[in-house]
Scaffold this motif. Structure first.
Motif, short mmCIF file in Angstrom:
data_model
loop_
_atom_site.label_atom_id
_atom_site.label_comp_id
_atom_site.label_asym_id
_atom_site.label_seq_id
_atom_site.Cartn_x
_atom_site.Cartn_y
_atom_site.Cartn_z
N ARG A 150 -11.93 7.60 0.63
CA ARG A 150 -10.64 7.27 0.05
C ARG A 150 -9.50 7.79 0.93
NH1 ARG A 150 -10.47 5.80 -5.17
NH2 ARG A 150 -8.44 6.74 -5.47
N SER A 151 -8.39 7.11 0.89
CA SER A 151 -7.14 7.55 1.50
C SER A 151 -6.02 7.05 0.61
CB SER A 151 -6.97 7.00 2.92
OG SER A 151 -7.98 7.46 3.78
N ASP A 152 -4.78 7.36 0.96
CA ASP A 152 -3.68 6.84 0.16
C ASP A 152 -2.76 5.99 1.03
OD1 ASP A 152 -1.11 8.59 0.96
OD2 ASP A 152 -2.86 9.92 0.86
N LYS A 153 -2.21 4.94 0.44
CA LYS A 153 -1.25 4.06 1.10
C LYS A 153 -0.15 3.72 0.10
CE LYS A 153 -3.50 2.96 5.03
NZ LYS A 153 -3.00 3.39 6.35
N TRP A 154 1.05 3.48 0.59
CA TRP A 154 2.09 2.93 -0.28
C TRP A 154 1.69 1.52 -0.66
CZ3 TRP A 154 5.48 6.22 -2.17
CH2 TRP A 154 5.75 7.39 -1.46
N ASP A 155 1.91 1.18 -1.93
CA ASP A 155 1.41 -0.08 -2.47
C ASP A 155 1.89 -1.30 -1.68
OD1 ASP A 155 0.11 -1.57 -4.87
OD2 ASP A 155 2.11 -2.46 -4.71
N HIS A 156 3.16 -1.32 -1.24
CA HIS A 156 3.66 -2.51 -0.58
C HIS A 156 3.06 -2.71 0.81
CE1 HIS A 156 6.41 0.56 1.07
NE2 HIS A 156 6.65 -0.28 2.07
N TYR A 157 2.41 -1.68 1.37
CA TYR A 157 1.73 -1.84 2.65
C TYR A 157 0.58 -2.85 2.55
CZ TYR A 157 3.81 2.53 4.53
OH TYR A 157 4.65 3.52 4.98
N LEU A 158 -0.07 -2.88 1.39
CA LEU A 158 -1.28 -3.70 1.27
C LEU A 158 -0.99 -5.18 1.52
CD1 LEU A 158 -2.84 -1.99 -1.89
CD2 LEU A 158 -3.02 -1.33 0.52
N ASP A 159 0.11 -5.67 1.01
CA ASP A 159 0.47 -7.07 1.24
C ASP A 159 0.97 -7.29 2.67
OD1 ASP A 159 -0.17 -7.77 -1.42
OD2 ASP A 159 1.79 -7.04 -2.08
N LEU A 160 1.64 -6.29 3.23
CA LEU A 160 2.08 -6.41 4.63
C LEU A 160 0.88 -6.45 5.57
CD1 LEU A 160 5.12 -3.95 4.67
CD2 LEU A 160 5.20 -6.45 4.91
N TYR A 161 -0.16 -5.70 5.25
CA TYR A 161 -1.37 -5.75 6.06
C TYR A 161 -1.97 -7.15 6.08
CZ TYR A 161 -2.01 -0.78 7.10
OH TYR A 161 -1.89 0.49 7.61
N ASP A 162 -2.05 -7.76 4.92
CA ASP A 162 -2.57 -9.14 4.89
C ASP A 162 -1.70 -10.07 5.72
OD1 ASP A 162 -5.01 -9.89 3.75
OD2 ASP A 162 -4.29 -9.40 1.76
N ARG A 163 -0.42 -9.90 5.64
CA ARG A 163 0.51 -10.76 6.38
C ARG A 163 0.30 -10.66 7.89
NH1 ARG A 163 7.12 -10.24 5.89
NH2 ARG A 163 7.67 -11.30 7.84
N TYR A 164 0.11 -9.44 8.38
CA TYR A 164 0.03 -9.25 9.83
C TYR A 164 -1.39 -9.22 10.38
CZ TYR A 164 5.04 -8.35 9.84
OH TYR A 164 6.40 -8.49 9.71
N LEU A 165 -2.36 -8.79 9.59
CA LEU A 165 -3.72 -8.68 10.09
C LEU A 165 -4.53 -9.96 9.96
CD1 LEU A 165 -4.78 -5.15 8.74
CD2 LEU A 165 -3.71 -5.73 10.92
N LEU A 166 -4.12 -10.85 9.07
CA LEU A 166 -4.90 -12.07 8.82
C LEU A 166 -5.19 -12.88 10.09
CD1 LEU A 166 -6.26 -13.83 6.71
CD2 LEU A 166 -4.07 -15.01 6.36
N PRO A 167 -4.23 -13.05 11.02
CA PRO A 167 -4.54 -13.84 12.22
C PRO A 167 -5.67 -13.25 13.07
CG PRO A 167 -2.16 -13.60 11.97
CD PRO A 167 -2.80 -12.68 10.98
N TYR A 168 -5.99 -11.98 12.90
CA TYR A 168 -7.05 -11.35 13.68
C TYR A 168 -8.40 -11.43 12.97
CZ TYR A 168 -3.06 -9.47 16.16
OH TYR A 168 -1.90 -9.35 16.88
N ARG A 169 -8.38 -12.09 11.84
CA ARG A 169 -9.59 -12.20 11.03
C ARG A 169 -10.24 -13.57 11.27
NH1 ARG A 169 -9.50 -11.18 4.47
NH2 ARG A 169 -11.53 -10.16 4.32
N ASP A 170 -10.47 -13.86 12.53
CA ASP A 170 -10.97 -15.20 12.89
C ASP A 170 -12.38 -15.18 13.46
OD1 ASP A 170 -10.47 -13.95 15.27
OD2 ASP A 170 -8.98 -15.38 15.99
N GLY A 171 -13.08 -14.08 13.22
CA GLY A 171 -14.47 -14.02 13.66
C GLY A 171 -14.69 -13.35 15.00
#
Length: 231
Positions: free
Chosen positions: A15-36
């Motif tokens: 476990r770790s802690d993150k500010w809640d709004h980071y989670l959606d920002l991660y999806d916004r910026y990390l998604l393009p790198y999730r291409d296999g």
């Protein structure tokens, strides 16, 4: 395919802690790198290991998941087989950072969730952004520490926002050449002779610079001279 938020909110062995709004920002910026592709992910500041757990599930078994932390106990997430490697050291030690890069190769994503000291956030970027992959991503977390008296340590005389706001005009360094853009920049880049001088090597490698609540995101893009096209 689960979102970053869904992965973060599900039970995890670490476990770790993150500010809640980071989670959606991660999806916004990390998604393009999730291409296999087998990306290399480096996070500074492992804490309990939860973010490396999330990164492993998000990017899959072929990704290289690496961490840096001052606490040797953070290596538990490596010992559990979730992270490829967790290095023990400080982010302000450039010799140490160079050793990390020599071992893991070229990172595609770097996240600075480390000391949050003003000087460390700037100097770590100066040391690691140049070795980040083209089309890579650099994220600095918890930049609200600019307001914390306990996090003002810097030998640079500037804070994290002084530095990154100062990069905004460096992204347009081509236009420092007065009048040359009137003719040169209307030609196809492949037809131009010579190269422009006085380019800032960091500024001209930035394709996007984004400021969010407590987070700065820098997108790295291969440099290409400005081109004003006619329709």
């Amino acid at each position: 395919m689960k979102t970053y938020r869904q992965i973060w909110e599900a039970p995890k062995p670490f476990r770790s802690d993150k500010w809640d709004h980071y989670l959606d920002l991660y999806d916004r910026y990390l998604l393009p790198y999730r291409d296999g592709r087998p990306i290399t992910y480096l996070e500074i500041g492992v804490q309990g290991g939860g973010s490396l757990c999330a990164a492993r599930e998000y990017f899959g078994p072929e990704a290289g998941i690496f961490g840096i932390d001052t606490d040797p106990g953070s290596r538990a997430v490596e010992e559990a087989g979730i992270a490829n490697r967790v290095f023990t050291g400080t982010q302000g030690d450039f010799d140490f950072l160079n050793e990390v890069i020599a071992e893991i190769g070229t990172p595609d994503i770097i996240i600075d969730d480390g000391s949050h000291q003003q000087g460390d956030m700037v100097t770590t970027f100066l040391g690691l952004f140049p070795v980040l992959a083209d089309n890579g991503l650099y994220i600095v977390e918890d930049t609200h520490t600019v307001h914390y008296p306990s996090h003002q340590d810097t030998t640079l005389g500037i804070n994290v926002y002084d530095y990154f706001k100062g990069l905004t005009d460096k992204m347009m360094a081509d236009f420092m050449h007065q009048n040359r853009h009137r003719a040169r920049f209307r030609e196809h880049p492949d037809a131009r002779e010579g190269r422009l001088d006085r380019r800032n090597p960091i500024g001209t490698a930035i394709g996007g610079l984004h400021f969010h609540d407590s987070m700065i995101v820098v997108e790295k893009t291969p440099y290409r001279e400005a081109w004003r096209r006619n329709a």
